[in-house]
Motif scaffolding. Structure first.
Motif, short mmCIF file in Angstrom:
data_model
loop_
_atom_site.label_atom_id
_atom_site.label_comp_id
_atom_site.label_asym_id
_atom_site.label_seq_id
_atom_site.Cartn_x
_atom_site.Cartn_y
_atom_site.Cartn_z
N LEU A 8 0.53 -1.04 -0.05
CA LEU A 8 -0.19 0.11 -0.10
C LEU A 8 0.73 1.03 0.25
O LEU A 8 0.42 2.65 -0.27
CB LEU A 8 -0.58 -0.46 1.21
CG LEU A 8 -1.87 -0.68 1.24
CD1 LEU A 8 -2.77 -1.33 2.44
CD2 LEU A 8 -2.96 -0.79 0.12
N ALA A 9 2.36 1.27 0.51
CA ALA A 9 3.03 2.44 0.75
C ALA A 9 3.75 2.74 -1.04
O ALA A 9 3.70 3.35 -1.44
CB ALA A 9 3.75 2.34 1.77
N HIS A 10 3.77 1.49 -1.09
CA HIS A 10 4.29 1.53 -2.35
C HIS A 10 3.93 0.71 -3.43
O HIS A 10 4.10 -0.19 -3.79
CB HIS A 10 5.75 0.96 -2.46
CG HIS A 10 6.89 2.04 -1.87
ND1 HIS A 10 7.21 3.88 -1.65
CD2 HIS A 10 7.25 1.81 -0.04
CE1 HIS A 10 7.83 4.27 -0.66
NE2 HIS A 10 7.77 2.84 0.69
N PRO A 11 2.52 1.07 -3.85
CA PRO A 11 2.08 -0.06 -4.70
C PRO A 11 2.38 -0.01 -6.49
O PRO A 11 1.97 -1.57 -6.65
CB PRO A 11 1.19 1.38 -5.20
CG PRO A 11 0.83 2.34 -4.59
CD PRO A 11 1.81 2.19 -3.69
N THR A 82 -6.56 -2.64 13.64
CA THR A 82 -5.72 -1.73 13.88
C THR A 82 -6.39 -0.43 13.70
O THR A 82 -8.02 -0.25 13.70
CB THR A 82 -5.05 -1.32 12.38
OG1 THR A 82 -5.78 -1.39 10.99
CG2 THR A 82 -3.96 -2.66 12.22
N PHE A 83 -6.45 0.88 13.27
CA PHE A 83 -7.06 2.36 13.52
C PHE A 83 -5.43 2.54 13.00
O PHE A 83 -4.14 3.02 13.47
CB PHE A 83 -7.50 2.62 14.15
CG PHE A 83 -7.16 3.44 15.58
CD1 PHE A 83 -6.45 4.77 15.88
CD2 PHE A 83 -6.38 2.28 16.78
CE1 PHE A 83 -6.29 5.19 16.58
CE2 PHE A 83 -5.49 3.53 17.76
CZ PHE A 83 -5.52 4.51 17.81
N ALA A 84 -5.50 4.62 12.40
CA ALA A 84 -4.85 5.17 11.90
C ALA A 84 -5.05 6.24 12.36
O ALA A 84 -6.14 6.85 13.11
CB ALA A 84 -4.55 5.19 10.54
N VAL A 85 -4.30 7.66 13.15
CA VAL A 85 -4.02 8.66 13.50
C VAL A 85 -3.12 9.44 13.38
O VAL A 85 -2.00 9.09 12.67
CB VAL A 85 -4.40 8.95 15.60
CG1 VAL A 85 -3.03 8.22 15.86
CG2 VAL A 85 -4.92 9.72 16.14
N GLN A 86 -3.96 10.95 12.81
CA GLN A 86 -2.35 11.69 12.30
C GLN A 86 -1.55 11.91 13.49
O GLN A 86 -1.69 12.39 15.04
CB GLN A 86 -3.24 12.85 12.06
CG GLN A 86 -3.94 13.40 11.19
CD GLN A 86 -4.78 14.21 10.84
OE1 GLN A 86 -5.39 15.00 11.67
NE2 GLN A 86 -4.92 14.50 9.21
N HIS A 87 0.28 12.54 12.99
CA HIS A 87 0.67 12.72 14.06
C HIS A 87 -0.02 13.92 14.87
O HIS A 87 1.15 14.35 15.65
CB HIS A 87 1.79 12.99 13.51
CG HIS A 87 2.64 11.64 12.46
ND1 HIS A 87 3.42 10.62 13.26
CD2 HIS A 87 2.89 11.41 11.62
CE1 HIS A 87 3.74 10.21 12.87
NE2 HIS A 87 3.22 9.88 11.39
N SER A 88 -0.85 15.11 14.01
CA SER A 88 -0.46 15.95 14.68
C SER A 88 -1.98 15.53 15.82
O SER A 88 -2.47 17.14 16.55
CB SER A 88 -1.63 17.07 13.47
OG SER A 88 -2.36 16.51 13.44
N ALA A 158 3.30 5.91 9.13
CA ALA A 158 2.89 5.71 8.13
C ALA A 158 2.60 6.94 7.03
O ALA A 158 1.76 7.06 7.61
CB ALA A 158 2.07 4.63 7.92
N GLY A 159 4.04 7.40 6.54
CA GLY A 159 3.64 8.80 6.26
C GLY A 159 3.33 9.62 7.78
O GLY A 159 4.03 10.07 8.62
#
Length: 194
Positions: A8-11, A82-88, A158-159
């Motif tokens: 997914l990161a480098h398709p 899983t879940f994703a959360v912004q660095h901010s 991840a980004g």
């Protein structure tokens, strides 16, 4: 078909486009295509996503965040989501460092207004009027179609987000509670297929 996080990161890594594809679908000659963030958001909005509240009771007060990047069935043994959360995010560090257990409550149609309330900048008012219970500090919304008691299993960058892997320790579900998805930048109730 299963896609790994690396895929997914480098398709396009290791993939050579065949000559019969139009150039409109091929990456630029440098191998990296610049994507407009607004265009990307509009494109991602085409994918309906479930919405969850990840929350805990910390130092006598509720803390929580809303995530629409929630994935179930990452693993069954052990049970992982899983879940994703912004660095901010200012809330995620409080949850990660202040709670041994996290509650994950899937937002149902009856909780439609809660998403914006809990995601608001008004930290003191996020849980005003919200019915919930706690279990070892994990905060679980009353009436959720599904709730999970979890703990952090792993976390990686991840980004501009962190991917958080949670181990499921306990769960509860209400198969009669109608679901809710976030689709095309709107909250929409799920209806049963005819």
């Amino acid at each position: 078909m299963t896609l790994s996080a690396a895929t997914l990161a480098h398709p396009n890594a290791g993939h050579k486009p065949s000559s019969d594809h139009s150039t409109a679908h091929n990456p630029s000659s440098s191998g990296v295509q610049s994507l407009d963030s607004l265009q990307l958001r509009r494109a991602f909005a085409q994918f309906p996503q479930g919405v969850v509240v990840v929350a805990a009771h910390i130092n006598g007060a509720p803390e929580g965040l809303v995530a629409s990047t929630f994935t179930v069935g990452v693993s069954l043994e052990p049970a992982l989501v899983t879940f994703a959360v912004q660095h901010s995010s200012n809330t995620w560090p409080r949850l990660r460092e202040g709670a041994s257990h996290l509650g994950v409550s899937v937002i149902g149609a009856d909780h439609h207004g809660l998403c914006r309330q809990i995601a608001s900048k008004d930290r003191a008012g996020r849980f005003t009027g919200v019915d919930y219970t706690t279990d070892d500090g994990a905060l679980l919304l009353d009436g959720a179609p599904l709730w999970l008691k979890t703990r952090v299993y792993n976390e990686f960058t991840a980004g501009d987000h962190d991917i958080v892997v949670l181990e499921v320790l306990d769960l509860g579900l209400d198969e009669q509670a109608p679901g809710l998805v976030f689709h095309r930048s709107e909250f929409k109730p799920l209806s049963e297929a005819a």
